[in-house]
Motif scaffolding. Structure first.
Motif, short mmCIF file in Angstrom:
data_model
loop_
_atom_site.label_atom_id
_atom_site.label_comp_id
_atom_site.label_asym_id
_atom_site.label_seq_id
_atom_site.Cartn_x
_atom_site.Cartn_y
_atom_site.Cartn_z
N LEU A 45 90.05 -48.22 21.41
CA LEU A 45 90.19 -47.69 19.89
C LEU A 45 90.15 -49.00 18.99
O LEU A 45 90.60 -50.11 19.15
N SER A 46 89.50 -48.43 17.65
CA SER A 46 89.44 -49.61 16.82
C SER A 46 89.79 -48.75 15.37
O SER A 46 89.06 -47.72 14.97
N VAL A 47 90.97 -49.16 14.90
CA VAL A 47 91.44 -48.64 13.66
C VAL A 47 91.62 -49.63 12.63
O VAL A 47 92.50 -50.63 12.71
N SER A 48 90.94 -49.95 11.67
CA SER A 48 90.80 -51.08 10.67
C SER A 48 91.96 -50.92 9.80
O SER A 48 92.73 -50.02 9.80
N LYS A 49 92.25 -52.22 9.31
CA LYS A 49 93.36 -52.23 8.48
C LYS A 49 93.06 -51.71 6.83
O LYS A 49 93.97 -51.35 6.36
N TYR A 81 84.01 -45.24 26.46
CA TYR A 81 83.89 -44.74 25.21
C TYR A 81 84.73 -45.82 24.11
O TYR A 81 85.81 -46.29 24.41
N VAL A 82 84.07 -46.14 22.96
CA VAL A 82 84.73 -46.77 21.99
C VAL A 82 84.68 -45.63 20.72
O VAL A 82 83.76 -45.24 20.21
N VAL A 83 86.06 -45.54 20.30
CA VAL A 83 86.36 -44.32 19.24
C VAL A 83 86.87 -45.31 17.85
O VAL A 83 87.84 -46.18 17.93
N ILE A 84 86.08 -45.21 16.63
CA ILE A 84 86.26 -46.06 15.56
C ILE A 84 86.78 -44.90 14.57
O ILE A 84 86.14 -44.03 14.34
N ALA A 85 88.02 -45.08 13.98
CA ALA A 85 88.46 -44.37 12.94
C ALA A 85 87.91 -44.72 11.49
O ALA A 85 87.68 -45.77 11.32
N ARG A 86 87.60 -43.65 10.90
CA ARG A 86 87.17 -43.99 9.25
C ARG A 86 88.42 -43.53 8.36
O ARG A 86 89.47 -42.90 8.92
N LYS A 87 88.12 -43.83 7.17
CA LYS A 87 89.59 -43.52 6.26
C LYS A 87 89.94 -42.13 6.43
O LYS A 87 90.99 -42.05 6.15
#
Length: 119
Positions: A45-49, A81-87
């Motif tokens: 999982l990747s959820v940016s600051k 799987y790599v899940v990247i969340a957007r705004k």
């Protein structure tokens, strides 16, 4: 989610980014990379600051993990799987996150259509 089902190392993430394919909608990007001899799927999982504070980011990650847990039997097993969340994911409820992830997984053609995804 148990450790063997998670991607933690940077080299694992980089391998999925380099060799995998990406699929997206407005809320999420999913990268998938096939692993031939793997009997289960792993997710990173990747959820940016940029998306919000720690509470918001952790809530989104919990929602994503729970969705994958609920769809465990329907998702193709031999992938990382790599899940990247957007705004936009920051303001979504669990049901909205689940529906959005189901949409992207269908686009990626890794969701088994035999069972109904939403309850």
């Amino acid at each position: 989610m148990r450790k063997k089902f998670r991607l933690k190392k940077d080299q694992d993430f980089q391998l999925v980014f380099k060799k995998g394919k990406s699929f997206a909608n407005r809320q999420f990007i999913i990268y998938k990379n096939e692993k031939e001899k793997q009997a289960f799927f792993r997710i990173g999982l990747s959820v940016s600051k940029k998306i919000g504070n720690a509470v918001t980011r952790n809530r989104i990650k919990r929602y994503i993990r729970q969705t994958f847990h609920e769809l465990n039997d329907q998702i193709a097993k031999n992938y990382d799987y790599v899940v990247i969340a957007r705004k936009p994911a920051a303001e979504m409820s669990f049901k909205e996150v689940k529906n959005s992830l189901i949409h992207v997984l269908k686009i990626a053609r890794v969701l088994n259509q035999n069972k109904e995804g939403s309850k």
